[in-house]
Scaffold this active site. Structure first.
Site, mmCIF file in Angstrom:
data_model
loop_
_atom_site.group_PDB
_atom_site.id
_atom_site.type_symbol
_atom_site.label_atom_id
_atom_site.label_comp_id
_atom_site.label_asym_id
_atom_site.label_seq_id
_atom_site.Cartn_x
_atom_site.Cartn_y
_atom_site.Cartn_z
ATOM 1 N N LYS A 185 0.873 -1.183 0.000
ATOM 2 C CA LYS A 185 0.000 0.000 0.000
ATOM 3 C C LYS A 185 0.898 1.216 0.000
ATOM 4 O O LYS A 185 2.026 1.170 0.485
ATOM 5 C CB LYS A 185 -0.874 0.010 1.262
ATOM 6 N N ASP A 209 -6.861 4.099 -4.757
ATOM 7 C CA ASP A 209 -7.578 3.907 -3.494
ATOM 8 C C ASP A 209 -8.269 5.259 -3.250
ATOM 9 O O ASP A 209 -8.469 6.013 -4.220
ATOM 10 C CB ASP A 209 -6.598 3.538 -2.358
#
Ligand code: GLU
Length: 449
Positions: free
Chosen positions: A128, A168
């Site tokens: 991430k 995201d």
């Protein structure tokens, strides 16, 4: 409290090492609580140090991102990429641009991503990244210059066989386009598979935009069918959020016969007892990046209320939290139960606090955790990588059918894993164990310690 002395030791080390990383601790503890049920049957995990390795990222990259606004003023943000695990494939996971981004948030998201990606059945590791940059209120030119600066540093750390970022919160098709453009310029080669969520004209996949929301509904439908002999048909649905996940969850829930009556943004929520008119939401959110409040001004019979958490006062049969982490605490969970809901499925990452999950499970509601329920986005990213490698594109129907298959398989995989360890119906335990076991077996096979 963890029963296993080994897991307790691992957890204490996680907390002691980074005492401020509350979200990361929360994500780790939830997983360790599930592993507590199998760790005794697997002494090799402790002997080979699997779990202490698993909770520590392989690599954390942190860098400065200077950029110039439209007035010529210099700003400096912080960029990150947490390359958590590459045991089962290249690092894979989104980039989040939001002022709340910090190491704790990204480590929790990266950690969850390992298990989520493992559940998809596709060969993707977990990562991430992102920045504390706030795209809200920025011009196109400012977002472009920020993305270019971000990629100027990130490019050296990624690659189609190394690490494949995607979107995201705060990172959609526009940002991926700017990031890809900068990568291509710097590297001088057309490596389409280095990012996913690309525009359809330059290697993107059909259904990727819809995938997280659609996948959430496919998994929920399968859960309703197998565990309650029921479906979305005729159900009232509340969906928090109004971003990419929420919008396409609303579309699919409606197609499956549900009636979505409320959606929200970070300011407040709209309630439309006649069923949300998704074209209006899309026009506001995707058309001009407006606020959800506008819906009530445009659609007669609907209302707007300040305070996004209040959305959960609206009674529903199925709750799909699709906004952000920790939006539902124990108190809100009690309201959802009192109002008669039968199922909750997480579209956002970790939107329910542990107390909330406990309330739902105690009350006998069906509960599908994010790492299974929202895996459709990254699964379709995996399908985008496959298409890039083949230099070929599947049709909408082909990708959609593969996505549906993956979500149905995830449901059965986690349902069976829960059953096998004697926790029938507990999909949190099932998802954690099924996701972890595959990665742990590979770590043992590869001798990563
Ligand atoms: N950000 C999404 C997630 O939380 C998608 C990641 C991806 O497509 O790589 O799973």
């Amino acid at each position: 409290m963890l029963k296993s002395e080994y897991l307790q030791r691992v957890y204490t080390q996680v907390v002691t090492r980074d005492p401020d990383q509350k979200e990361f601790h929360q994500a780790v503890l939830e997983v360790l609580e599930s592993l507590d049920m199998i760790v005794e049957q697997h002494p090799e995990y402790e002997q080979k140090g699997i779990i202490e390795t698993f909770v520590e990222p392989e690599r954390m990259i942190c860098f400065r991102v200077p950029w110039i606004d439209d007035e010529g003023k210099v700003h400096v943000n912080r960029g990150y990429r947490i390359q958590f695990s590459s045991a089962i494939g290249p690092y894979k996971g989104g980039l989040r641009f939001h002022p709340t981004v910090n190491l704790s948030i990204l480590k929790f998201l990266g950690f969850e991503q390992i298990l989520k990606n493992s559940l998809t059945g596709l060969p993707m590791g977990g990562a991430k990244g992102g920045s504390d940059f706030d795209p809200k209120g920025k011009s196109d030119g400012e977002v472009m210059r920020f993305c270019q600066s971000f990629m100027t540093e990130l490019n050296r750390h990624i690659g189609q066989f190394v690490d494949v970022p995607a979107g995201d919160i705060g990172v959609g098709a526009r940002e991926i386009g700017y990031l890809f453009g900068q990568y291509r310029r710097i590297r001088g080669s057309y490596d389409a598979g280095v990012l996913t969520g690309k525009g359809l004209e330059f290697g993107g996949s059909l259904v990727r935009t819809e995938a997280t929301g659609y996948g959430l509904c496919y998994l929920t439908e399968e859960m309703l069918k197998c565990m309650r002999n029921d479906s979305f048909q005729g159900k009232t649905v509340v969906i928090s959020g109004s971003g990419n996940v929420a919008i396409f969850a609303c579309q699919k829930a409606t197609q499956l016969g549900g009636k979505v009556v409320a959606m929200s943004d970070s300011n407040g929520y709209i309630h439309d007892p006649n069923g949300i008119d998704l074209d209006v939401v899309k026009d506001i959110k995707l058309g001009h990046r407006g606020r959800i409040k506008e819906y009530a001004e445009r659609v007669p019979g609907s209302t707007y209320t300040e305070g996004f958490r209040n959305i959960w006062n609206v009674p529903c049969d199925i709750a799909l939290p699709c906004a952000t982490q920790n939006e539902i605490d124990g108190e809100i969970a009690k309201i959802i139960v009192k109002n008669g809901a039968m199922a909750v499925a997480e579209g956002a990452n970790m939107p329910c606090r542990p107390e909330a999950i406990h309330v739902f499970q105690e009350a006998g509601l069906l509960f599908a955790p994010a790492k299974a329920a929202n895996a459709g986005g990254v699964a379709t990213s995996g399908l985008e990588m496959s298409q890039n490698s083949m230099r070929y594109s599947w049709t909408f129907e082909e990708v959609d059918a593969k996505l549906k298959d993956i979500m149905v398989n995830i449901f059965h995989n986690i349902y069976n894993a829960a059953e096998e360890c004697g926790h029938s119906g507990d999909l949190v335990v099932g998802a954690n164990i099924a996701g972890f076991k595959k990665v742990a077996d590979v770590m043992l096979a590869q001798g990563l310690i």
